[in-house]
Design an enzyme around this catalytic site. Sequence first.
Site, PDB file in Angstrom:
ATOM      1  N   ARG A  24       0.835  -1.211   0.000  1.00  0.00           N
ATOM      2  CA  ARG A  24       0.000   0.000   0.000  1.00  0.00           C
ATOM      3  C   ARG A  24       0.871   1.264   0.000  1.00  0.00           C
ATOM      4  NH1 ARG A  24      -0.582   4.650   2.729  1.00  0.00           N
ATOM      5  NH2 ARG A  24      -0.282   3.565   4.700  1.00  0.00           N
ATOM      6  N   ASP A  25       1.543   1.530   1.104  1.00  0.00           N
ATOM      7  CA  ASP A  25       2.330   2.760   1.229  1.00  0.00           C
ATOM      8  C   ASP A  25       3.482   2.757   0.231  1.00  0.00           C
ATOM      9  OD1 ASP A  25       3.394   5.116   2.173  1.00  0.00           O
ATOM     10  OD2 ASP A  25       4.090   4.304   4.071  1.00  0.00           O
ATOM     11  N   HIS A 220       5.845   4.481  12.726  1.00  0.00           N
ATOM     12  CA  HIS A 220       5.962   4.456  11.267  1.00  0.00           C
ATOM     13  C   HIS A 220       7.068   5.451  10.907  1.00  0.00           C
ATOM     14  CE1 HIS A 220       4.032   3.952   7.162  1.00  0.00           C
ATOM     15  NE2 HIS A 220       4.828   4.977   6.958  1.00  0.00           N
ATOM     16  N   HIS A 222      10.435   6.985   8.823  1.00  0.00           N
ATOM     17  CA  HIS A 222      11.020   7.138   7.495  1.00  0.00           C
ATOM     18  C   HIS A 222      12.509   7.413   7.626  1.00  0.00           C
ATOM     19  CE1 HIS A 222       7.121   8.086   5.030  1.00  0.00           C
ATOM     20  NE2 HIS A 222       7.106   6.911   5.596  1.00  0.00           N
ATOM     21  N   CYS A 253       5.788   9.168   0.672  1.00  0.00           N
ATOM     22  CA  CYS A 253       4.472   9.789   0.724  1.00  0.00           C
ATOM     23  C   CYS A 253       4.348  10.739  -0.453  1.00  0.00           C
ATOM     24  CB  CYS A 253       4.262  10.537   2.029  1.00  0.00           C
ATOM     25  SG  CYS A 253       2.698  11.448   2.017  1.00  0.00           S
ATOM     26  N   ASN A 262      10.438   5.142   3.126  1.00  0.00           N
ATOM     27  CA  ASN A 262       9.932   4.235   4.148  1.00  0.00           C
ATOM     28  C   ASN A 262      11.102   3.406   4.681  1.00  0.00           C
ATOM     29  OD1 ASN A 262       7.083   4.493   4.416  1.00  0.00           O
ATOM     30  ND2 ASN A 262       6.800   3.582   2.398  1.00  0.00           N
TER      31      ASN A 262
HETATM   32 MG    MG Z   1       5.397   5.631   4.970  1.00  0.00          MG
END
Ligand code: MG
Length: 312
Positions: A24-25, A220, A222, A253, A262
């Site tokens: 997804r991300d 989460h 980065h 993002c 990520n």
């Molecule tokens: Mg992310």
Amino acid sequence: MSLPQVVPDPSLPDAVTVYEVGPRDGLQNESAIVPLQVKADFVQQLVAAGLPVVETTSFVHPRWVPQLADAAELVASLAASGLPPGPAYPVLVPNERGLDRALEAGVRHVAIFASATETFARRNLNRGLDEQYAMFEPVVRRARDAGLEVRAYLSMCFGDPDEGPVGLAQVVGAGRRLLDLGAGQLSLGDTIGVGTPGHVTALLDAFGAAGVGVSRVALHLHDTYGQALANVLAGLRSGVTTFDASAGGLGGCPYARSATGNLATEDLVWMLDGLGVRTGIDLRRLVGTSTWMAGHLGRPSTARTVQALIRG
Ligand code: MG
């Protein structure tokens, strides 16, 4: 292919949950459209490599993220292929329409995506900071009423590209409102990767002081400024046991300027394996999966551990 020597740190949690966001991300930030079957194979391979949670897609409007326009088809394809029971397969739902589509598809676990800052709420959600809760309230309520698990992402927890520093109290206030709506887990996002380890500790302490223990919190992180693993270690020392990561380091993002990187799942697992923190993930299989996906994307994986292991 070598693996890290295990030198446990007994002060850390024995085991953690790696929450995989690559399909997804990761993929939502890829401009080349990935075929449905490749996405389905990607999820299946991640599960086979031992990932206990794989966020599979987003039921966002196809106009905003064309890459994930096949969300319903992907969920149906995975179900038809007999996805193994046990792992969780959450999907992102931006609003009630997204929830409707997810419910129609038979999804059991959803995630909403909120902002800790006014500017990013307006840019990403087209709503003010306070208005976002009004949008999410029926989403969370209806999902809970339907028996679904709900995760809430909170972005810009460590800094905003337009607003600069974001205060701890502001982040804690936003996070508490999402939990008060009924979200079961809060994922604190360092969307632009500017956080440093002391900041992680301070934010987790501030949540703890506000009655939100680490068992309800995920990180989460980065790697934009190379801080992601140091920040994970700070989180582990505070007792966090859920960490988001993206296989092969896919994505970032698309709506946040300078948001890249990520944390790569392989880099996270290498460190956790070395620390003796159990994840249930087979690093070799995971590297094989990311190498396979890199071939489909036509470029090498950005994950350091993938690069090192395929060389070695
Ligand atoms: Mg992310």
